[in-house]
Scaffold this motif. Structure first.
Motif, PDB file in Angstrom:
ATOM      1  N   GLY A  42      17.349   7.020  68.687  1.00 19.22           N
ATOM      2  CA  GLY A  42      18.110   7.269  67.469  1.00 19.22           C
ATOM      3  C   GLY A  42      18.637   8.693  67.416  1.00 19.22           C
ATOM      4  N   TRP A  43      17.788   9.658  67.798  1.00 16.97           N
ATOM      5  CA  TRP A  43      18.230  11.049  67.789  1.00 16.97           C
ATOM      6  C   TRP A  43      19.292  11.321  68.849  1.00 16.97           C
ATOM      7  CZ3 TRP A  43      18.381  14.530  64.286  1.00 16.97           C
ATOM      8  CH2 TRP A  43      17.435  14.545  63.263  1.00 16.97           C
ATOM      9  N   LEU A  44      19.190  10.661  69.995  1.00 16.83           N
ATOM     10  CA  LEU A  44      20.244  10.810  71.006  1.00 16.83           C
ATOM     11  C   LEU A  44      21.585  10.332  70.461  1.00 16.83           C
ATOM     12  CD1 LEU A  44      18.432   9.643  74.275  1.00 16.83           C
ATOM     13  CD2 LEU A  44      19.121  11.983  73.665  1.00 16.83           C
ATOM     14  N   LEU A  45      21.559   9.224  69.725  1.00 18.21           N
ATOM     15  CA  LEU A  45      22.796   8.714  69.133  1.00 18.21           C
ATOM     16  C   LEU A  45      23.276   9.613  67.994  1.00 18.21           C
ATOM     17  CD1 LEU A  45      22.011   4.876  69.120  1.00 18.21           C
ATOM     18  CD2 LEU A  45      23.568   6.121  70.630  1.00 18.21           C
ATOM     19  N   ILE A  46      22.341  10.208  67.252  1.00 17.73           N
ATOM     20  CA  ILE A  46      22.739  11.161  66.214  1.00 17.73           C
ATOM     21  C   ILE A  46      23.469  12.342  66.839  1.00 17.73           C
ATOM     22  CG2 ILE A  46      21.857  12.844  64.548  1.00 17.73           C
ATOM     23  CD1 ILE A  46      19.661  10.797  63.853  1.00 17.73           C
ATOM     24  N   VAL A  47      22.976  12.823  67.979  1.00 17.00           N
ATOM     25  CA  VAL A  47      23.650  13.912  68.688  1.00 17.00           C
ATOM     26  C   VAL A  47      25.073  13.491  69.056  1.00 17.00           C
ATOM     27  CG1 VAL A  47      23.675  15.271  70.812  1.00 17.00           C
ATOM     28  CG2 VAL A  47      21.527  14.951  69.566  1.00 17.00           C
ATOM     29  N   VAL A  48      25.228  12.251  69.528  1.00 16.16           N
ATOM     30  CA  VAL A  48      26.565  11.748  69.872  1.00 16.16           C
ATOM     31  C   VAL A  48      27.462  11.758  68.646  1.00 16.16           C
ATOM     32  CG1 VAL A  48      27.862   9.719  70.636  1.00 16.16           C
ATOM     33  CG2 VAL A  48      25.735  10.352  71.799  1.00 16.16           C
ATOM     34  N   LEU A 106      24.773  11.019  56.929  1.00 12.56           N
ATOM     35  CA  LEU A 106      25.584   9.813  56.841  1.00 12.56           C
ATOM     36  C   LEU A 106      25.400   8.891  58.045  1.00 12.56           C
ATOM     37  CD1 LEU A 106      28.967  11.178  55.445  1.00 12.56           C
ATOM     38  CD2 LEU A 106      27.376   9.665  54.269  1.00 12.56           C
ATOM     39  N   TRP A 107      25.313   9.455  59.230  1.00  6.54           N
ATOM     40  CA  TRP A 107      25.328   8.654  60.445  1.00  6.54           C
ATOM     41  C   TRP A 107      23.943   8.277  60.957  1.00  6.54           C
ATOM     42  CZ3 TRP A 107      29.694   6.495  62.403  1.00  6.54           C
ATOM     43  CH2 TRP A 107      30.917   7.008  61.956  1.00  6.54           C
ATOM     44  N   HIS A 108      22.865   8.845  60.393  1.00  9.50           N
ATOM     45  CA  HIS A 108      21.566   8.618  61.016  1.00  9.50           C
ATOM     46  C   HIS A 108      21.104   7.159  60.926  1.00  9.50           C
ATOM     47  CE1 HIS A 108      19.804   8.865  56.918  1.00  9.50           C
ATOM     48  NE2 HIS A 108      18.758   8.252  57.443  1.00  9.50           N
ATOM     49  N   GLU A 109      21.408   6.490  59.824  1.00  5.16           N
ATOM     50  CA  GLU A 109      21.007   5.096  59.719  1.00  5.16           C
ATOM     51  C   GLU A 109      21.769   4.230  60.720  1.00  5.16           C
ATOM     52  OE1 GLU A 109      18.641   3.544  58.551  1.00  5.16           O
ATOM     53  OE2 GLU A 109      18.235   3.829  56.424  1.00  5.16           O
ATOM     54  N   ILE A 110      23.056   4.493  60.900  1.00  6.18           N
ATOM     55  CA  ILE A 110      23.828   3.745  61.894  1.00  6.18           C
ATOM     56  C   ILE A 110      23.273   3.998  63.285  1.00  6.18           C
ATOM     57  CG2 ILE A 110      26.115   3.521  62.953  1.00  6.18           C
ATOM     58  CD1 ILE A 110      27.338   4.048  60.243  1.00  6.18           C
ATOM     59  N   ALA A 111      22.866   5.237  63.545  1.00  2.20           N
ATOM     60  CA  ALA A 111      22.274   5.547  64.848  1.00  2.20           C
ATOM     61  C   ALA A 111      21.001   4.749  65.078  1.00  2.20           C
ATOM     62  CB  ALA A 111      21.983   7.048  64.938  1.00  2.20           C
ATOM     63  N   LEU A 112      20.158   4.646  64.051  1.00  3.42           N
ATOM     64  CA  LEU A 112      18.917   3.885  64.188  1.00  3.42           C
ATOM     65  C   LEU A 112      19.196   2.391  64.348  1.00  3.42           C
ATOM     66  CD1 LEU A 112      16.719   5.717  61.511  1.00  3.42           C
ATOM     67  CD2 LEU A 112      16.509   5.873  63.995  1.00  3.42           C
ATOM     68  N   VAL A 113      20.223   1.893  63.664  1.00  2.00           N
ATOM     69  CA  VAL A 113      20.590   0.483  63.803  1.00  2.00           C
ATOM     70  C   VAL A 113      21.087   0.204  65.224  1.00  2.00           C
ATOM     71  CG1 VAL A 113      22.249  -1.275  63.078  1.00  2.00           C
ATOM     72  CG2 VAL A 113      21.092   0.118  61.364  1.00  2.00           C
ATOM     73  N   LEU A 114      21.946   1.080  65.743  1.00  2.00           N
ATOM     74  CA  LEU A 114      22.505   0.878  67.081  1.00  2.00           C
ATOM     75  C   LEU A 114      21.455   1.048  68.172  1.00  2.00           C
ATOM     76  CD1 LEU A 114      25.956   2.693  66.769  1.00  2.00           C
ATOM     77  CD2 LEU A 114      25.502   0.244  66.731  1.00  2.00           C
ATOM     78  N   ALA A 115      20.404   1.819  67.872  1.00  2.00           N
ATOM     79  CA  ALA A 115      19.357   2.028  68.873  1.00  2.00           C
ATOM     80  C   ALA A 115      18.655   0.728  69.233  1.00  2.00           C
ATOM     81  CB  ALA A 115      18.347   3.057  68.362  1.00  2.00           C
TER      82      ALA A 115
END
Length: 357
Positions: free
Chosen positions: A330-336, A292-301
Protein backbone atom coordinates in the motif's frame (compact mmCIF):
# COMPACT_ATOMS: atom_id res chain seq x y z
CA UNK A 1 15.92 10.43 -0.48
CA UNK A 2 18.47 11.66 -3.01
CA UNK A 3 17.39 15.28 -3.01
CA UNK A 4 19.32 16.32 0.13
CA UNK A 5 21.57 19.35 -0.26
CA UNK A 6 25.30 18.78 -0.51
CA UNK A 7 26.21 21.27 2.21
CA UNK A 8 27.19 19.92 5.61
CA UNK A 9 25.16 22.44 7.62
CA UNK A 10 21.53 21.64 8.54
CA UNK A 11 18.91 22.60 6.00
CA UNK A 12 17.22 25.84 7.13
CA UNK A 13 13.51 25.61 7.79
CA UNK A 14 11.13 27.56 5.65
CA UNK A 15 9.85 30.67 7.43
CA UNK A 16 7.08 29.80 9.87
CA UNK A 17 7.65 26.03 9.73
CA UNK A 18 7.57 24.18 13.04
CA UNK A 19 9.18 20.76 12.93
CA UNK A 20 7.26 19.60 16.01
CA UNK A 21 3.95 20.19 14.27
CA UNK A 22 5.30 18.88 10.96
CA UNK A 23 6.37 15.69 12.72
CA UNK A 24 2.97 15.27 14.37
CA UNK A 25 1.21 15.69 11.02
CA UNK A 26 3.44 13.09 9.38
CA UNK A 27 2.85 10.68 12.27
CA UNK A 28 -0.90 11.30 12.05
CA UNK A 29 -0.94 10.39 8.36
CA UNK A 30 1.06 7.21 8.98
CA UNK A 31 -1.37 6.23 11.73
CA UNK A 32 -4.38 6.86 9.44
CA UNK A 33 -2.96 4.56 6.76
CA UNK A 34 -2.09 1.91 9.36
CA UNK A 35 -5.60 2.06 10.83
CA UNK A 36 -7.21 1.54 7.44
CA UNK A 37 -4.80 -1.29 6.64
CA UNK A 38 -5.06 -3.20 9.92
CA UNK A 39 -8.32 -1.95 11.48
CA UNK A 40 -6.75 -1.71 14.94
CA UNK A 41 -9.43 -0.57 17.39
CA UNK A 42 -6.75 0.59 19.84
CA UNK A 43 -4.99 2.86 17.33
CA UNK A 44 -7.07 5.92 18.23
CA UNK A 45 -6.24 5.50 21.91
CA UNK A 46 -2.51 5.40 21.18
CA UNK A 47 -2.60 8.39 18.83
CA UNK A 48 -5.88 10.14 17.90
CA UNK A 49 -4.77 11.26 14.45
CA UNK A 50 -7.84 13.22 13.43
CA UNK A 51 -7.92 15.21 16.65
CA UNK A 52 -4.25 16.04 16.19
CA UNK A 53 -4.79 17.10 12.57
CA UNK A 54 -7.71 19.36 13.47
CA UNK A 55 -5.69 20.89 16.30
CA UNK A 56 -2.78 21.65 13.98
CA UNK A 57 -5.15 23.05 11.36
CA UNK A 58 -6.76 25.33 13.96
CA UNK A 59 -3.35 26.73 14.88
CA UNK A 60 -2.50 27.46 11.25
CA UNK A 61 -5.94 28.98 10.66
CA UNK A 62 -5.57 31.36 13.60
CA UNK A 63 -2.18 32.41 12.25
CA UNK A 64 -3.59 32.94 8.76
CA UNK A 65 -6.49 35.05 10.05
CA UNK A 66 -4.03 37.82 10.83
CA UNK A 67 -4.82 38.61 7.19
CA UNK A 68 -8.31 39.51 5.86
CA UNK A 69 -10.73 36.66 6.56
CA UNK A 70 -12.19 36.45 3.05
CA UNK A 71 -8.73 36.19 1.55
CA UNK A 72 -7.78 33.42 3.97
CA UNK A 73 -10.96 31.39 3.41
CA UNK A 74 -10.65 31.71 -0.35
CA UNK A 75 -7.00 30.65 -0.17
CA UNK A 76 -7.83 27.56 1.91
CA UNK A 77 -10.51 26.49 -0.57
CA UNK A 78 -8.18 27.13 -3.50
CA UNK A 79 -5.47 24.91 -2.05
CA UNK A 80 -7.80 22.03 -1.16
CA UNK A 81 -10.28 21.84 -4.01
CA UNK A 82 -8.00 21.19 -7.06
CA UNK A 83 -6.43 18.05 -5.50
CA UNK A 84 -9.93 16.96 -4.51
CA UNK A 85 -11.28 17.54 -8.04
CA UNK A 86 -8.35 15.68 -9.59
CA UNK A 87 -8.86 12.70 -7.28
CA UNK A 88 -12.64 12.91 -7.57
CA UNK A 89 -12.59 12.74 -11.36
CA UNK A 90 -11.08 9.25 -11.20
CA UNK A 91 -13.44 8.09 -8.45
CA UNK A 92 -16.59 9.45 -10.13
CA UNK A 93 -15.72 7.98 -13.54
CA UNK A 94 -14.93 4.61 -11.94
CA UNK A 95 -18.26 4.60 -10.10
CA UNK A 96 -20.15 5.55 -13.28
CA UNK A 97 -18.51 2.63 -15.08
CA UNK A 98 -19.66 0.39 -12.21
CA UNK A 99 -23.30 1.39 -12.47
CA UNK A 100 -23.61 4.50 -10.30
CA UNK A 101 -26.51 6.82 -11.21
CA UNK A 102 -25.78 10.36 -9.91
CA UNK A 103 -28.44 12.85 -8.87
CA UNK A 104 -28.47 16.55 -8.01
CA UNK A 105 -26.31 15.87 -4.94
CA UNK A 106 -23.39 15.48 -7.33
CA UNK A 107 -22.78 19.17 -6.58
CA UNK A 108 -20.97 17.96 -3.46
CA UNK A 109 -18.30 16.55 -5.77
CA UNK A 110 -17.56 20.18 -6.69
CA UNK A 111 -17.53 21.68 -3.20
CA UNK A 112 -17.73 18.97 -0.50
CA UNK A 113 -19.63 20.97 2.11
CA UNK A 114 -21.83 17.89 2.32
CA UNK A 115 -20.94 14.22 1.90
CA UNK A 116 -20.52 13.54 -1.84
CA UNK A 117 -22.81 10.74 -3.03
CA UNK A 118 -21.56 7.48 -4.44
CA UNK A 119 -22.28 3.78 -4.72
CA UNK A 120 -21.23 0.87 -2.55
CA UNK A 121 -18.54 -0.14 -5.05
CA UNK A 122 -16.61 3.08 -4.40
CA UNK A 123 -17.45 3.45 -0.71
CA UNK A 124 -13.96 2.66 0.55
CA UNK A 125 -12.60 5.54 -1.55
CA UNK A 126 -15.15 8.24 -0.79
CA UNK A 127 -15.98 7.47 2.84
CA UNK A 128 -12.85 9.37 3.97
CA UNK A 129 -14.26 12.65 2.62
CA UNK A 130 -15.91 13.43 5.95
CA UNK A 131 -12.58 14.96 6.99
CA UNK A 132 -12.47 17.36 4.04
CA UNK A 133 -16.11 18.33 4.61
CA UNK A 134 -15.49 19.01 8.30
CA UNK A 135 -12.29 20.91 7.58
CA UNK A 136 -14.00 23.20 5.05
CA UNK A 137 -16.81 23.98 7.50
CA UNK A 138 -14.27 24.83 10.20
CA UNK A 139 -12.51 27.11 7.71
CA UNK A 140 -15.80 28.91 6.96
CA UNK A 141 -16.68 29.23 10.65
CA UNK A 142 -13.20 30.21 11.86
CA UNK A 143 -13.51 34.01 11.55
CA UNK A 144 -16.54 33.87 13.87
CA UNK A 145 -15.09 31.16 16.15
CA UNK A 146 -11.83 33.06 16.57
CA UNK A 147 -13.67 36.25 17.47
CA UNK A 148 -15.73 34.42 20.09
CA UNK A 149 -12.62 32.70 21.44
CA UNK A 150 -10.73 35.97 21.87
CA UNK A 151 -13.60 37.50 23.85
CA UNK A 152 -13.23 34.84 26.56
CA UNK A 153 -10.54 32.26 25.69
CA UNK A 154 -10.81 29.75 28.54
CA UNK A 155 -14.65 29.76 28.82
CA UNK A 156 -14.91 29.44 25.02
CA UNK A 157 -12.48 26.53 25.04
CA UNK A 158 -14.38 24.70 27.78
CA UNK A 159 -17.74 25.44 26.14
CA UNK A 160 -16.54 23.93 22.86
CA UNK A 161 -17.13 20.49 24.39
CA UNK A 162 -20.79 21.31 25.02
CA UNK A 163 -22.12 20.58 21.49
CA UNK A 164 -21.00 16.94 21.52
CA UNK A 165 -22.58 16.50 24.97
CA UNK A 166 -25.85 18.00 23.74
CA UNK A 167 -25.91 15.78 20.65
CA UNK A 168 -25.09 12.70 22.69
CA UNK A 169 -27.47 13.18 25.61
CA UNK A 170 -30.16 15.71 24.61
CA UNK A 171 -30.73 16.00 20.86
CA UNK A 172 -29.13 13.72 18.29
CA UNK A 173 -29.69 16.11 15.38
CA UNK A 174 -31.37 15.31 12.05
CA UNK A 175 -30.77 11.89 10.52
CA UNK A 176 -29.28 13.18 7.28
CA UNK A 177 -26.18 14.88 5.87
CA UNK A 178 -26.71 17.90 8.11
CA UNK A 179 -26.83 15.72 11.20
CA UNK A 180 -23.67 13.86 10.21
CA UNK A 181 -21.85 17.14 9.65
CA UNK A 182 -23.02 18.46 13.04
CA UNK A 183 -21.67 15.37 14.80
CA UNK A 184 -18.25 15.67 13.16
CA UNK A 185 -18.01 19.40 13.86
CA UNK A 186 -19.01 18.87 17.49
CA UNK A 187 -16.55 16.00 17.92
CA UNK A 188 -13.51 18.02 16.85
CA UNK A 189 -14.54 21.57 17.80
CA UNK A 190 -12.43 21.53 20.97
CA UNK A 191 -9.32 20.43 19.06
CA UNK A 192 -9.81 23.21 16.50
CA UNK A 193 -10.30 25.82 19.24
CA UNK A 194 -7.28 24.38 21.02
CA UNK A 195 -5.30 25.39 17.96
CA UNK A 196 -6.51 28.96 18.54
CA UNK A 197 -5.42 28.72 22.17
CA UNK A 198 -1.96 27.60 21.15
CA UNK A 199 -1.56 30.34 18.56
CA UNK A 200 -2.71 33.08 20.97
CA UNK A 201 -0.40 31.91 23.77
CA UNK A 202 -3.23 30.85 26.08
CA UNK A 203 -1.72 27.40 26.65
CA UNK A 204 1.66 28.94 27.45
CA UNK A 205 0.12 30.79 30.40
CA UNK A 206 -1.49 27.72 31.95
CA UNK A 207 0.14 26.01 34.94
CA UNK A 208 1.22 22.36 34.69
CA UNK A 209 -1.07 21.02 37.45
CA UNK A 210 -4.45 22.18 36.05
CA UNK A 211 -3.45 21.19 32.51
CA UNK A 212 -2.44 17.70 33.62
CA UNK A 213 -5.56 17.24 35.76
CA UNK A 214 -7.99 18.49 33.10
CA UNK A 215 -6.31 16.65 30.23
CA UNK A 216 -6.09 13.35 32.06
CA UNK A 217 -9.66 13.76 33.33
CA UNK A 218 -10.91 14.30 29.76
CA UNK A 219 -8.98 11.26 28.54
CA UNK A 220 -10.21 9.17 31.46
CA UNK A 221 -13.82 10.09 30.71
CA UNK A 222 -13.37 9.44 26.99
CA UNK A 223 -11.69 6.09 27.64
CA UNK A 224 -14.29 5.08 30.22
CA UNK A 225 -17.14 6.00 27.88
CA UNK A 226 -15.56 4.05 25.01
CA UNK A 227 -15.20 0.87 27.05
CA UNK A 228 -18.45 1.22 29.00
CA UNK A 229 -20.42 1.56 25.74
CA UNK A 230 -18.48 -1.20 24.03
CA UNK A 231 -21.49 -3.51 23.86
CA UNK A 232 -23.71 -0.87 22.26
CA UNK A 233 -21.17 0.22 19.65
CA UNK A 234 -19.73 -3.25 19.13
CA UNK A 235 -16.21 -1.99 19.77
CA UNK A 236 -14.18 0.43 21.86
CA UNK A 237 -12.84 2.03 18.67
CA UNK A 238 -13.01 5.81 19.16
CA UNK A 239 -13.94 6.33 15.51
CA UNK A 240 -17.28 4.64 16.24
CA UNK A 241 -18.02 6.66 19.40
CA UNK A 242 -18.08 10.47 18.88
CA UNK A 243 -18.31 11.42 22.57
CA UNK A 244 -15.40 9.18 23.54
CA UNK A 245 -13.44 10.48 20.56
CA UNK A 246 -14.12 14.10 21.49
CA UNK A 247 -12.95 13.79 25.10
CA UNK A 248 -9.99 11.49 24.48
CA UNK A 249 -8.76 13.72 21.63
CA UNK A 250 -9.34 16.85 23.72
CA UNK A 251 -7.11 15.63 26.55
CA UNK A 252 -4.49 14.08 24.29
CA UNK A 253 -4.10 17.08 21.96
CA UNK A 254 -4.08 19.54 24.87
CA UNK A 255 -1.13 17.67 26.43
CA UNK A 256 0.73 17.65 23.10
CA UNK A 257 0.26 21.37 22.49
CA UNK A 258 0.82 22.48 26.07
CA UNK A 259 3.99 20.37 26.35
CA UNK A 260 5.35 22.04 23.22
CA UNK A 261 5.11 25.47 24.83
CA UNK A 262 6.05 24.49 28.38
CA UNK A 263 9.10 22.45 27.39
CA UNK A 264 9.84 24.59 24.31
CA UNK A 265 9.86 21.61 21.97
CA UNK A 266 10.53 22.51 18.35
CA UNK A 267 12.43 19.49 16.98
CA UNK A 268 14.67 21.86 15.05
CA UNK A 269 17.40 19.26 15.45
CA UNK A 270 15.43 17.09 13.03
CA UNK A 271 17.13 18.98 10.22
CA UNK A 272 20.37 17.19 11.08
CA UNK A 273 18.72 13.87 10.22
CA UNK A 274 18.50 14.61 6.54
CA UNK A 275 16.55 11.60 5.34
CA UNK A 276 14.03 11.81 8.18
CA UNK A 277 13.73 15.57 7.74
CA UNK A 278 13.21 15.10 4.02
CA UNK A 279 10.51 12.51 4.64
CA UNK A 280 8.69 14.83 7.06
CA UNK A 281 8.87 17.60 4.44
CA UNK A 282 7.32 15.36 1.78
CA UNK A 283 4.55 14.20 4.12
CA UNK A 284 3.59 17.78 4.94
CA UNK A 285 3.78 19.09 1.40
CA UNK A 286 1.78 16.14 0.07
CA UNK A 287 -0.59 15.64 3.01
CA UNK A 288 -3.77 16.07 0.93
CA UNK A 289 -2.50 13.69 -1.77
CA UNK A 290 -1.56 11.02 0.78
CA UNK A 291 -4.88 11.32 2.56
CA UNK A 292 -7.01 11.21 -0.58
CA UNK A 293 -5.19 8.41 -2.38
CA UNK A 294 -4.22 6.11 0.49
CA UNK A 295 -7.47 4.14 0.53
CA UNK A 296 -7.28 3.57 -3.23
CA UNK A 297 -3.70 2.41 -2.77
CA UNK A 298 -4.78 -0.12 -0.14
CA UNK A 299 -7.64 -1.31 -2.36
CA UNK A 300 -5.33 -1.77 -5.37
CA UNK A 301 -2.77 -3.59 -3.23
CA UNK A 302 -5.17 -6.54 -2.82
CA UNK A 303 -5.46 -7.57 -6.51
CA UNK A 304 -1.78 -6.79 -7.00
CA UNK A 305 -0.86 -9.24 -4.24
CA UNK A 306 -3.34 -11.76 -5.65
CA UNK A 307 -1.38 -11.72 -8.91
CA UNK A 308 1.79 -12.51 -6.99
CA UNK A 309 0.36 -15.93 -6.12
CA UNK A 310 0.70 -16.84 -9.81
CA UNK A 311 4.49 -16.44 -9.59
CA UNK A 312 6.02 -19.50 -7.86
CA UNK A 313 9.04 -17.57 -6.54
CA UNK A 314 6.81 -14.86 -5.03
CA UNK A 315 4.55 -17.50 -3.51
CA UNK A 316 7.54 -19.26 -1.98
CA UNK A 317 9.50 -16.31 -0.63
CA UNK A 318 7.09 -13.41 -0.09
CA UNK A 319 4.71 -13.20 2.91
CA UNK A 320 1.70 -12.78 0.66
CA UNK A 321 -0.80 -13.64 3.40
CA UNK A 322 0.61 -11.10 5.85
CA UNK A 323 -1.31 -7.91 6.52
CA UNK A 324 2.05 -6.22 6.98
CA UNK A 325 2.90 -7.11 3.39
CA UNK A 326 -0.36 -5.48 2.29
CA UNK A 327 0.62 -2.43 4.34
CA UNK A 328 4.03 -2.28 2.64
CA UNK A 329 2.57 -2.68 -0.87
CA UNK A 330 0.00 0.00 0.00
CA UNK A 331 2.79 2.42 0.86
CA UNK A 332 4.61 1.63 -2.39
CA UNK A 333 1.44 2.55 -4.27
CA UNK A 334 1.04 5.70 -2.15
CA UNK A 335 4.54 6.71 -3.26
CA UNK A 336 3.45 6.17 -6.88
CA UNK A 337 0.38 8.36 -6.34
CA UNK A 338 2.48 11.06 -4.62
CA UNK A 339 4.83 11.14 -7.61
CA UNK A 340 2.04 10.99 -10.19
CA UNK A 341 -0.56 13.24 -8.55
CA UNK A 342 1.19 15.33 -5.88
CA UNK A 343 2.04 18.09 -8.34
CA UNK A 344 -1.64 19.13 -8.22
CA UNK A 345 -1.01 20.44 -4.69
CA UNK A 346 1.78 22.62 -6.09
CA UNK A 347 -0.54 24.00 -8.76
CA UNK A 348 -3.23 24.67 -6.16
CA UNK A 349 -0.67 26.56 -4.04
CA UNK A 350 0.48 28.51 -7.11
CA UNK A 351 3.92 26.97 -7.00
CA UNK A 352 6.02 25.35 -9.68
CA UNK A 353 4.93 21.69 -10.03
CA UNK A 354 7.50 19.23 -8.73
CA UNK A 355 7.70 15.46 -8.34
CA UNK A 356 8.76 15.95 -4.71
CA UNK A 357 8.82 19.20 -2.74
Amino acid sequence: MTDAPAATSPTPLAPGRDRYFDGLRALALIRVVAYHAFGWAWAGLVFPSMGVMFGLAGTLMAKSLERPALQVVRGRFRRLLPPFWFWGAFVVVAMLVHGWMPDRRIVYWIVPLGDPPGNAWGAQAWEILWYLRTYLWFVLLSPLLLRVFRLAPVPALVASLAPVLVLNFAWAGPDDRVGTALWDLATYLFCWMLGFAHRDGVLQRLKPAPVAVLSLAAMAYGGWYAFSRRAGYGTYDLDENPLAQAFWSAGFVMLLMWAKEYFRIDLAGLTRLRRTDRLVTVFNARAVTIYLWHEIALVLAVPLIDRCWDVPAFEAYLPLESQWFLFAVGWLLIVVFVLACGWVEDVAARKKPRLLP
